[in-house]
Design a protein around this motif. Structure first.
Motif, PDB file in Angstrom:
ATOM      1  N   PHE A 442       0.825  -1.199   0.000  1.00 15.72           N
ATOM      2  CA  PHE A 442       0.000   0.000   0.000  1.00 15.72           C
ATOM      3  C   PHE A 442       0.862   1.252   0.000  1.00 15.72           C
ATOM      4  N   ALA A 443       1.940   1.185   0.793  1.00 18.27           N
ATOM      5  CA  ALA A 443       2.817   2.355   0.877  1.00 18.27           C
ATOM      6  C   ALA A 443       3.636   2.531  -0.394  1.00 18.27           C
ATOM      7  N   ARG A 444       3.427   1.624  -1.326  1.00 19.33           N
ATOM      8  CA  ARG A 444       4.183   1.635  -2.594  1.00 19.33           C
ATOM      9  C   ARG A 444       5.669   1.556  -2.319  1.00 19.33           C
ATOM     10  N   ARG A 445       6.048   0.771  -1.336  1.00 17.38           N
ATOM     11  CA  ARG A 445       7.447   0.638  -0.992  1.00 17.38           C
ATOM     12  C   ARG A 445       7.933  -0.771  -1.230  1.00 17.38           C
ATOM     13  N   GLN A 446       7.041  -1.592  -1.781  1.00 18.51           N
ATOM     14  CA  GLN A 446       7.549  -2.948  -1.996  1.00 18.51           C
ATOM     15  C   GLN A 446       8.351  -2.975  -3.281  1.00 18.51           C
ATOM     16  N   PRO A 447       9.479  -3.627  -3.259  1.00 17.82           N
ATOM     17  CA  PRO A 447      10.264  -3.686  -4.482  1.00 17.82           C
ATOM     18  C   PRO A 447       9.552  -4.549  -5.504  1.00 17.82           C
ATOM     19  N   LEU A 577      -6.744  -4.659   4.398  1.00 21.93           N
ATOM     20  CA  LEU A 577      -5.533  -4.344   3.631  1.00 21.93           C
ATOM     21  C   LEU A 577      -5.596  -4.831   2.183  1.00 21.93           C
ATOM     22  N   GLY A 578      -6.703  -5.556   1.836  1.00 22.85           N
ATOM     23  CA  GLY A 578      -6.788  -6.125   0.483  1.00 22.85           C
ATOM     24  C   GLY A 578      -6.786  -5.051  -0.593  1.00 22.85           C
ATOM     25  N   LEU A 579      -7.761  -4.162  -0.495  1.00 21.17           N
ATOM     26  CA  LEU A 579      -7.849  -3.127  -1.530  1.00 21.17           C
ATOM     27  C   LEU A 579      -6.675  -2.158  -1.439  1.00 21.17           C
ATOM     28  N   SER A 580      -6.121  -1.985  -0.237  1.00 17.56           N
ATOM     29  CA  SER A 580      -4.957  -1.105  -0.104  1.00 17.56           C
ATOM     30  C   SER A 580      -3.794  -1.654  -0.916  1.00 17.56           C
ATOM     31  N   GLN A 581      -3.611  -2.957  -0.841  1.00 16.93           N
ATOM     32  CA  GLN A 581      -2.538  -3.570  -1.621  1.00 16.93           C
ATOM     33  C   GLN A 581      -2.775  -3.342  -3.110  1.00 16.93           C
ATOM     34  N   VAL A 582      -4.034  -3.577  -3.541  1.00 13.56           N
ATOM     35  CA  VAL A 582      -4.362  -3.407  -4.958  1.00 13.56           C
ATOM     36  C   VAL A 582      -4.053  -1.968  -5.378  1.00 13.56           C
TER      37      VAL A 582
END
Ligand SMILES: Nc1ncnc2c1ncn2[C@@H]1O[C@H](COP(=O)(O)OP(=O)(O)OP(=O)(O)O)[C@@H](O)[C@H]1O
Ligand SMILES: [Mg+2]
Length: 756
Positions: A442-447, A577-582
């Motif tokens: 969600f934080a757009r920090r995943q590589p 956290l589902g939609l946040s991940q999306v």
């Protein structure tokens, strides 16, 4: 003077007339000759005596003067010959004689008489019977006076009067006439009436840059319009030129004899079929501005028809016409201007009327945009926060997982309870890791590791999986567009995003239903209305949508659905956290995601990704290929990690895997170690390090010392150091925290075995 040579005492008596009685004797005072002198002295009056049958017996000097004949020529002639043929045919003289006999006086009317040379004169005169001494009828005396001059003057006055009447009538008609065409027709008709022309016309003066000056037939009077329909627009020939140049009236008794006539090719005169014109009269119609509006032209087939009077009448008419034409033009212009002003006023009124609405619309739009901005700023802030928490959390989990694995491996075979407990703890730790991963997403920090992916293939595989796992009450349908193209994306993350959506759909359909996963190609116009208000870039896109027939969402849920930890599900069933991940993943991948839902009407989630026309090369095998389980072969690994717990735990895992291990807490000491120890094969380094030197910095420096050095990064979350624009830099290998023993073994082996 022809009179009776014998000086007959009978002054009017015909010499051989059948008068039964002798003429009366002259009075004592006057002889017959004297009487004759008296009669002859009336030189402008004809005094004529006849016998009872009307034959001339005496013809005075005045008669000779007036009628041309001498007495000798007329003696014995029937006086009827003085009458015009029409009067002769009507028996007019006989009637006069009868009237004279009956009432003592006949005739008295004015009328035409014929002169010896054939011309006519207008005369008035009476016929009186002559009686003998006994009262018997012995003849007639006719007294005639010439009234031609008076008659001409009267005629002329009448004509002037008529012309004035016509001009007057036309003047008031013109004043009332708003239509230019009808107005000019009135003028042309009046011109014909005034001049006695056979036909008249008004020709417009036309200025044509190309064809030169021309005239256009506008109205016609006295001839059908077809009479001119065949002719082209006439040029201004030498005959017309003076008129159209405004020189004044042109009058010709016979235009065909005019020196200007016949000069102009191709017809050299009137074109064949033209109405015959001999008498010609033309007058320019000049605007008050001085320009020649056109000309009134009149014609007659006979020569010499138009006189000065015609000219005079026309001059007045042309002036009236000019004023009227000017006025209609002015009125038309004023009306045009008025209409223009009215249109402008209407437009303004319209604008004012809609202004309020426009302001309202615009305000609503601004409010909507502000709300969208606020929402995205909030998401950004929440992202920052979660990103930071997840990072620390990952380090903790790393220690927990690694140590639990040690416990598990170290537990003796008979300590089954210890092993199970360790397994349980590990499962929990891994779930916690998965959660942290979603937070990072969600934080757009995943590589991310984007590769060209065929979305249709990915969806087809996923649908298969869903059919097997979701159960019979849920139907899974796919609608895949052919020729969809590719997207450049992290396939694992995309799969997990779609999975999240499918799980949400299932949860929304407790009683069963249908999930439809569709793909489509979409071209967004440059900045058309089709593009939703926010920052969708124009161009080719791939649309992935997941639709369900479930309960749908109300307004409030829709607004918050993307927020992390927002859930409507009971505690323990949803993390939110589902939609946040999306959301985070799609945004990080350069795409957009949109929710479309209403209570009871199901939900559609649309993911829009930039389309890749064709992959540069065959897609690389996914990151989740079966790992080659393999352990160290006495190679040396340098572990660079600032967190002491994590460092110690990593070192022990690596030693267990059969590697030689060196450790360093920061960049400078790692570089120092490297320069002293040539046998280091691989640098295993955290990305984020304290002291201003990142893992990437250390690697750059290390490669200067040891060009063939292998590198494996590890990170709780990755930022710019090795991840640019959400994707790993080329050639970079990364092991994300927390990692398990097997994962560490596999990644390390891969890094060591890869070609330099
Ligand atoms: N397809 C859907 N139909 C109806 N409501 C939905 C749908 N998808 C999401 N929602 C609503 O949005 C909320 C947030 O969804 P999200 O996927 O982020 O979290 P969750 O499903 O509640 O939990 P998690 O996915 O973490 O297990 C859900 O609780 C639900 O209220
Ligand atoms: Mg969910």
């Amino acid at each position: 003077m022809p009179h009776d040579p014998a000086d007959s005492p009978a002054p009017a008596g015909p010499p051989a007339a059948g008068g039964a009685e002798p003429p009366p004797a002259p009075t004592p005072q006057h002889s017959a000759a004297t009487w004759r002198q008296i009669v002859d002295s009336a030189s402008d009056t004809a005094i004529i005596a006849t016998d009872t049958e009307g034959r001339v017996t005496s013809w005075s000097e005045g008669a000779r003067h007036l009628l041309g004949w001498t007495e000798a020529e007329m003696l014995g002639q029937d006086l009827e010959r003085l009458f015009v043929p029409a009067d002769q045919a009507a028996g007019r003289f006989a009637a006069e004689m009868a009237e004279a006999l009956a009432s003592g006086r006949g005739g008295g009317d004015e009328g035409w008489r014929v002169h010896r040379d054939g011309h006519r004169l207008w005369a008035v005169g009476e016929l009186t019977p002559i009686r003998g001494a006994d009262g018997s009828h012995i003849g007639f005396v006719k007294v005639l006076r010439d009234r031609t001059a008076q008659r001409r003057a009267e005629e002329s006055a009448a004509e002037e009067r008529r012309a004035l009447e016509v001009l007057n009538r036309v003047g008031s008609a013109l004043a009332m006439e708003p239509d230019l065409h009808r107005l000019v027709q009135i003028v042309t008709d009046a011109g014909v009436e005034l001049t006695g022309a056979e036909f008249g016309a008004f020709f417009y003066n036309v200025h044509d840059e190309e064809a030169g000056s021309q005239t256009m037939l506008y109205t016609l009077s006295g001839a059908p319009h077809e009479a001119f329909a065949r002719f082209p627009m006439p040029h201004i020939t030498p005959v017309f030129a003076p008129t159209f140049h405004g020189a004044g009236i042109v009058r010709s008794d016979d235009i065909t004899r005019d020196p200007l006539y016949g000069r102009h090719p191709p017809h050299r005169g009137m074109p064949p079929g033209h109405l015959p014109v001999r008498s010609y009269l033309a007058v320019p119609v000049i605007s008050r501005s001085g320009s020649v509006l056109g000309a009134l032209l009149f014609g007659h087939g006979r020569p010499g028809v138009f006189g000065e009077r015609s000219e005079r009448g026309l001059t007045g008419l042309a002036a009236e016409a000019a004023v009227a034409i000017d006025n209609t033009r002015l009125v038309a212009e004023a009306q045009r201007e008025l209409a223009e002003r009215r249109r402008a006023e209407d437009a303004l009124r319209e604008l004012n009327a809609t202004l309020e609405q426009q302001v309202a619309d615009r305000s609503a739009e601004l409010a909507r945009q502000a709300e969208a901005l606020r929402q995205s700023q909030k998401m950004e802030a929440v992202g920052q926060l979660t990103g930071g928490v997840a990072h620390d959390f990952n380090n903790l989990l790393q220690v927990i997982v690694s140590n639990l694995e040690v416990v598990r491996r170290a537990a003796p075979p008979e300590a089954e309870r210890v092993r199970r407990a360790a397994d349980g703890a590990l499962t929990g730790a891994r779930r916690a890791a998965a959660l942290t991963q979603r937070l990072l997403a969600f934080a757009r920090r995943q590589p991310l590791d984007p590769k060209p992916v065929d979305p249709n293939g990915l969806v087809a595989g996923l649908a298969e999986l869903l059919r097997r796992t979701l159960g019979e009450s849920i139907e899974v349908e796919t609608r895949l567009q052919q020729d969809l193209g590719w997207v450049e994306i992290d396939a694992n993350q995309l799969e997990s995003a779609l999975l999240n959506l499918a799980v949400n759909a299932r949860d929304a359909m407790p009683g069963g239903g249908r999930i439809t996963i569709a793909t489509a190609r979409l071209t967004l116009p440059p900045d058309g209305d089709a593009a939703p208000a926010d920052d969708l870039p124009p161009g080719e896109h791939v649309l992935l949508s997941v639709t369900d027939t479930g309960c749908g969402m109300d307004e409030a849920t829709l607004r918050q659905a993307f927020e992390p930890f927002f859930t409507t599900k009971p505690v323990g069933q949803g993390t939110g956290l589902g939609l946040s991940q999306v959301y985070g993943f799609v945004r990080q991948s350069g795409g957009h995601v949109r929710l479309d839902s209403a209570p009871g009407r199901g939900t559609t989630v649309r993911i829009l990704l930039p389309r890749l026309a064709a992959p540069a090369a065959a897609p690389a095998p996914g990151a989740n290929d079966t790992p080659r389980a393999s352990s160290g072969r006495q190679e040396t690994v340098l572990v660079l990690e600032d967190d002491a717990d994590v460092r110690a735990q990593s070192a022990s895992s690596l030693r267990e895997l059969g590697y030689q291990v060196l450790t360093a807490p920061d960049g400078p000491s790692a570089l120092a170690l490297l320069s002293r120890t040539p046998e280091v094969d691989l640098l295993f380094t955290d990305v984020v390090l304290p002291g201003g030197m990142t893992g990437a910095d250390v690697v750059t420096r290390a490669r200067v010392l040891r060009p063939g050095l292998r590198v494996l990064f590890t990170s709780g979350y990755a930022r710019d150091a090795i991840v640019h624009g959400g994707r790993l830099d080329a050639g970079v290998r990364l092991l994300t925290k927390p990692y398990g023993y097997a994962e560490l073994a596999r990644k390390l082996r891969e890094a060591l075995d890869a070609k330099a």
